[in-house]
Structure formats: C-alpha cells, structure tokens
Design a protein around this motif. Sequence first.
Motif, PDB file in Angstrom:
ATOM      1  N   GLU A  11      91.551  76.448 -32.397  1.00  0.00           N
ATOM      2  CA  GLU A  11      91.211  77.786 -32.892  1.00  0.00           C
ATOM      3  C   GLU A  11      92.128  78.247 -34.024  1.00  0.00           C
ATOM      4  OE1 GLU A  11      88.774  80.848 -33.352  1.00  0.00           O
ATOM      5  OE2 GLU A  11      88.398  79.232 -31.937  1.00  0.00           O
ATOM      6  N   LYS A  12      93.397  77.855 -34.027  1.00  0.00           N
ATOM      7  CA  LYS A  12      94.332  78.290 -35.076  1.00  0.00           C
ATOM      8  C   LYS A  12      93.980  77.700 -36.438  1.00  0.00           C
ATOM      9  CE  LYS A  12      98.209  79.491 -32.182  1.00  0.00           C
ATOM     10  NZ  LYS A  12      99.634  79.418 -31.959  1.00  0.00           N
ATOM     11  N   ASN A  13      93.106  76.689 -36.460  1.00  0.00           N
ATOM     12  CA  ASN A  13      92.673  76.097 -37.727  1.00  0.00           C
ATOM     13  C   ASN A  13      91.467  76.818 -38.326  1.00  0.00           C
ATOM     14  OD1 ASN A  13      94.664  74.131 -37.583  1.00  0.00           O
ATOM     15  ND2 ASN A  13      93.334  72.630 -36.630  1.00  0.00           N
ATOM     16  N   ARG A  14      90.900  77.790 -37.596  1.00  0.00           N
ATOM     17  CA  ARG A  14      89.686  78.469 -38.059  1.00  0.00           C
ATOM     18  C   ARG A  14      89.847  79.106 -39.450  1.00  0.00           C
ATOM     19  NH1 ARG A  14      85.072  79.498 -35.977  1.00  0.00           N
ATOM     20  NH2 ARG A  14      85.697  79.039 -33.846  1.00  0.00           N
ATOM     21  N   PRO A  15      90.939  79.852 -39.732  1.00  0.00           N
ATOM     22  CA  PRO A  15      91.039  80.463 -41.068  1.00  0.00           C
ATOM     23  C   PRO A  15      90.999  79.424 -42.195  1.00  0.00           C
ATOM     24  CG  PRO A  15      92.679  81.415 -39.598  1.00  0.00           C
ATOM     25  CD  PRO A  15      92.059  80.276 -38.866  1.00  0.00           C
ATOM     26  N   LEU A  16      91.712  78.314 -42.016  1.00  0.00           N
ATOM     27  CA  LEU A  16      91.694  77.267 -43.043  1.00  0.00           C
ATOM     28  C   LEU A  16      90.299  76.674 -43.191  1.00  0.00           C
ATOM     29  CD1 LEU A  16      94.986  75.223 -42.565  1.00  0.00           C
ATOM     30  CD2 LEU A  16      94.199  76.335 -44.632  1.00  0.00           C
ATOM     31  N   THR A  17      89.652  76.420 -42.064  1.00  0.00           N
ATOM     32  CA  THR A  17      88.302  75.863 -42.085  1.00  0.00           C
ATOM     33  C   THR A  17      87.372  76.784 -42.863  1.00  0.00           C
ATOM     34  OG1 THR A  17      88.654  74.783 -39.957  1.00  0.00           O
ATOM     35  CG2 THR A  17      86.383  75.121 -40.625  1.00  0.00           C
ATOM     36  N   GLU A  18      87.421  78.067 -42.553  1.00  0.00           N
ATOM     37  CA  GLU A  18      86.526  79.024 -43.211  1.00  0.00           C
ATOM     38  C   GLU A  18      86.844  79.158 -44.695  1.00  0.00           C
ATOM     39  OE1 GLU A  18      86.819  82.505 -40.721  1.00  0.00           O
ATOM     40  OE2 GLU A  18      85.504  81.614 -39.203  1.00  0.00           O
ATOM     41  N   LEU A  19      88.134  79.103 -45.059  1.00  0.00           N
ATOM     42  CA  LEU A  19      88.490  79.197 -46.476  1.00  0.00           C
ATOM     43  C   LEU A  19      87.945  78.001 -47.260  1.00  0.00           C
ATOM     44  CD1 LEU A  19      92.145  80.544 -46.235  1.00  0.00           C
ATOM     45  CD2 LEU A  19      90.172  81.733 -47.166  1.00  0.00           C
ATOM     46  N   PHE A  20      88.053  76.805 -46.702  1.00  0.00           N
ATOM     47  CA  PHE A  20      87.534  75.643 -47.414  1.00  0.00           C
ATOM     48  C   PHE A  20      86.010  75.655 -47.466  1.00  0.00           C
ATOM     49  CE2 PHE A  20      91.823  74.034 -47.213  1.00  0.00           C
ATOM     50  CZ  PHE A  20      91.931  73.414 -48.445  1.00  0.00           C
ATOM     51  N   ARG A  21      85.370  76.190 -46.446  1.00  0.00           N
ATOM     52  CA  ARG A  21      83.913  76.306 -46.496  1.00  0.00           C
ATOM     53  C   ARG A  21      83.504  77.337 -47.551  1.00  0.00           C
ATOM     54  NH1 ARG A  21      82.947  75.542 -40.042  1.00  0.00           N
ATOM     55  NH2 ARG A  21      83.061  73.288 -40.104  1.00  0.00           N
ATOM     56  N   GLU A  22      84.294  78.395 -47.676  1.00  0.00           N
ATOM     57  CA  GLU A  22      84.023  79.389 -48.717  1.00  0.00           C
ATOM     58  C   GLU A  22      84.219  78.779 -50.107  1.00  0.00           C
ATOM     59  OE1 GLU A  22      85.582  83.788 -50.242  1.00  0.00           O
ATOM     60  OE2 GLU A  22      86.202  83.067 -48.270  1.00  0.00           O
ATOM     61  N   LEU A  23      85.282  77.972 -50.247  1.00  0.00           N
ATOM     62  CA  LEU A  23      85.511  77.285 -51.516  1.00  0.00           C
ATOM     63  C   LEU A  23      84.335  76.366 -51.853  1.00  0.00           C
ATOM     64  CD1 LEU A  23      89.241  76.133 -51.702  1.00  0.00           C
ATOM     65  CD2 LEU A  23      87.969  77.349 -53.447  1.00  0.00           C
ATOM     66  N   ALA A  24      83.838  75.650 -50.842  1.00  0.00           N
ATOM     67  CA  ALA A  24      82.699  74.748 -51.045  1.00  0.00           C
ATOM     68  C   ALA A  24      81.483  75.539 -51.514  1.00  0.00           C
ATOM     69  CB  ALA A  24      82.384  73.998 -49.749  1.00  0.00           C
ATOM     70  N   LYS A  25      81.227  76.654 -50.852  1.00  0.00           N
ATOM     71  CA  LYS A  25      80.076  77.490 -51.203  1.00  0.00           C
ATOM     72  C   LYS A  25      80.195  77.970 -52.655  1.00  0.00           C
ATOM     73  CE  LYS A  25      77.538  81.539 -49.612  1.00  0.00           C
ATOM     74  NZ  LYS A  25      77.499  82.642 -48.666  1.00  0.00           N
ATOM     75  N   TYR A  26      81.397  78.396 -53.030  1.00  0.00           N
ATOM     76  CA  TYR A  26      81.629  78.852 -54.403  1.00  0.00           C
ATOM     77  C   TYR A  26      81.362  77.719 -55.399  1.00  0.00           C
ATOM     78  CZ  TYR A  26      84.121  80.095 -58.642  1.00  0.00           C
ATOM     79  OH  TYR A  26      84.452  80.324 -59.949  1.00  0.00           O
ATOM     80  N   GLU A  27      81.868  76.525 -55.111  1.00  0.00           N
ATOM     81  CA  GLU A  27      81.674  75.395 -56.026  1.00  0.00           C
ATOM     82  C   GLU A  27      80.201  75.029 -56.142  1.00  0.00           C
ATOM     83  OE1 GLU A  27      83.773  74.330 -58.101  1.00  0.00           O
ATOM     84  OE2 GLU A  27      85.659  75.014 -57.260  1.00  0.00           O
ATOM     85  N   PHE A  28      79.466  75.091 -55.023  1.00  0.00           N
ATOM     86  CA  PHE A  28      78.029  74.817 -55.086  1.00  0.00           C
ATOM     87  C   PHE A  28      77.325  75.871 -55.951  1.00  0.00           C
ATOM     88  CE2 PHE A  28      78.516  72.382 -50.986  1.00  0.00           C
ATOM     89  CZ  PHE A  28      78.177  71.154 -51.528  1.00  0.00           C
ATOM     90  N   GLU A  29      77.733  77.132 -55.804  1.00  0.00           N
ATOM     91  CA  GLU A  29      77.140  78.200 -56.622  1.00  0.00           C
ATOM     92  C   GLU A  29      77.412  77.970 -58.100  1.00  0.00           C
ATOM     93  OE1 GLU A  29      78.799  81.798 -55.057  1.00  0.00           O
ATOM     94  OE2 GLU A  29      77.532  81.764 -53.273  1.00  0.00           O
ATOM     95  N   GLU A  30      78.581  77.410 -58.406  1.00  0.00           N
ATOM     96  CA  GLU A  30      78.956  77.121 -59.793  1.00  0.00           C
ATOM     97  C   GLU A  30      78.399  75.774 -60.253  1.00  0.00           C
ATOM     98  OE1 GLU A  30      80.724  79.245 -61.918  1.00  0.00           O
ATOM     99  OE2 GLU A  30      80.229  80.602 -60.259  1.00  0.00           O
ATOM    100  N   GLU A  31      77.589  75.141 -59.390  1.00  0.00           N
ATOM    101  CA  GLU A  31      76.961  73.850 -59.652  1.00  0.00           C
ATOM    102  C   GLU A  31      77.965  72.720 -59.829  1.00  0.00           C
ATOM    103  OE1 GLU A  31      73.837  74.130 -62.556  1.00  0.00           O
ATOM    104  OE2 GLU A  31      72.989  75.890 -61.571  1.00  0.00           O
ATOM    105  N   ASN A  32      79.111  72.849 -59.154  1.00  0.00           N
ATOM    106  CA  ASN A  32      80.107  71.775 -59.093  1.00  0.00           C
ATOM    107  C   ASN A  32      79.925  71.062 -57.760  1.00  0.00           C
ATOM    108  OD1 ASN A  32      81.245  72.586 -61.539  1.00  0.00           O
ATOM    109  ND2 ASN A  32      82.615  74.025 -60.525  1.00  0.00           N
ATOM    110  N   ARG A  33      78.875  70.265 -57.672  1.00  0.00           N
ATOM    111  CA  ARG A  33      78.496  69.653 -56.392  1.00  0.00           C
ATOM    112  C   ARG A  33      79.588  68.743 -55.842  1.00  0.00           C
ATOM    113  NH1 ARG A  33      72.764  67.177 -56.468  1.00  0.00           N
ATOM    114  NH2 ARG A  33      73.338  67.011 -54.301  1.00  0.00           N
ATOM    115  N   GLN A  34      80.236  67.985 -56.716  1.00  0.00           N
ATOM    116  CA  GLN A  34      81.249  67.044 -56.243  1.00  0.00           C
ATOM    117  C   GLN A  34      82.398  67.789 -55.566  1.00  0.00           C
ATOM    118  OE1 GLN A  34      82.600  64.313 -59.219  1.00  0.00           O
ATOM    119  NE2 GLN A  34      83.714  63.050 -57.777  1.00  0.00           N
ATOM    120  N   LYS A  35      82.878  68.850 -56.216  1.00  0.00           N
ATOM    121  CA  LYS A  35      83.945  69.643 -55.609  1.00  0.00           C
ATOM    122  C   LYS A  35      83.437  70.338 -54.347  1.00  0.00           C
ATOM    123  CE  LYS A  35      86.969  70.775 -59.466  1.00  0.00           C
ATOM    124  NZ  LYS A  35      87.565  71.863 -60.238  1.00  0.00           N
TER     125      LYS A  35
END
Length: 197
Positions: free
Chosen positions: A115-139
């Motif tokens: 459970e203590k890893n949840r904030p990091l997990t969510e931050l990286f998922r948010e980063l992924a979502k942002y990169e997909f929105e910016e059409e940086n699929r690889q990132k």
Amino acid sequence: MAPKVKKSDIKEILRLAELKHVRLPTDEAGRLVAAARYYKELGDKEKAADALLKQFGVKKDFIKDEQELARDKLQKEEAELEDEKEDADDDEEQPKKKRAKKKKQEPQTAHVTVEKNRPLTELFRELAKYEFEEENRQKGFAYQKVGTAIAECDFEVTSGKEAMTLKGVGKSSGSKIDEYLTTGKIAKIEEARRSRE
C-alpha cells in the motif's frame, strides 16, 4: 543452514513462478537447477520464485496482454474525456439555470501489493496518461510499465536505486522516484498539470 531440497519443494517453487508469469527456461533441467539453487540460497519458496522472476523476467505474452489492457483502458478514458468535452460544449449552450451538476466519478483504485507504493504507482500512471495525451506512446508505455512494476513489487520502494532492480525501471524513472521521495512531488507531473489548466 540451507534447507534440504526436496522434489516437492522444487515443484512448488516452479508452480509459484508460473503464477507470477516467469519466463522459465524451456529445458526441465534448467528449471529444476535454477529453482533448487535459489531455494538453497534463500531458504524460502516464495523468495526463490521471486528470484526466478528477477533472473528470467516475465513472459512476453503476459507483458503484451498487460499492454493491450492498458491501451484499451486508455482508449476508454480518452472516449470519456471526449464525451465530457461534448457535454461541456452542450452545457455552455444552455442557460445557466438549467445546467445539471455532474457528479465526480470516484477514481478507480488499482491493485497495489504494498500500500505504501500507491502514491508512486499513481504518479507514474498519471505520467503515462500525460505522455499518451501528448502522443508520446513510447514514453507512455515506459511509464505505464514502471507504474505496474511498482504496484506489483512485494517490498516498499524507498529509493530510485532500489526500484531500478525491478524489470522496466530505468535510470530516468529511478531519478523521478528519488525526486518524489525527497520532495514529495515530481516536476514533470507538476508541469503537466499546469499545462492542462
């Protein structure tokens, strides 16, 4: 003292490794030797299965399935965002009195082993979502993979160096983890959030 290795112990370790989708050697002798070696070293079946995972990695078809699921989820989220934009445009055309208040959807919480890893997990998922929105699929896929690796690891991530032992976590992600653990935020996410406003 190392435990005596029984055939039943090795079979149990290999069963646990299969459940973790470990890409085991194709030859039976290689599987047995690797399982026995880690069991002798670590003295615990679960730890031996985790050591096999670190050595051999995850099956490619399992990674592909995870990526397809992530892609489907992202497409669904994008469709929902598009619907919300259309609804917002419709709302602007209606008089202010007739606008209906929309309920905020509760964010779906993903499974996290520690459970203590949840904030990091969510931050990286948010980063992924942002990169997909910016059409940086690889990132986007890379950050998604890091989020999944952190979510599935069986220990609390306390440093970027420690996280880099996980499959898919590189130097760049490790430095972002260190940045979060020392400052409580990641500059790239803060920048992305500001650009969305």
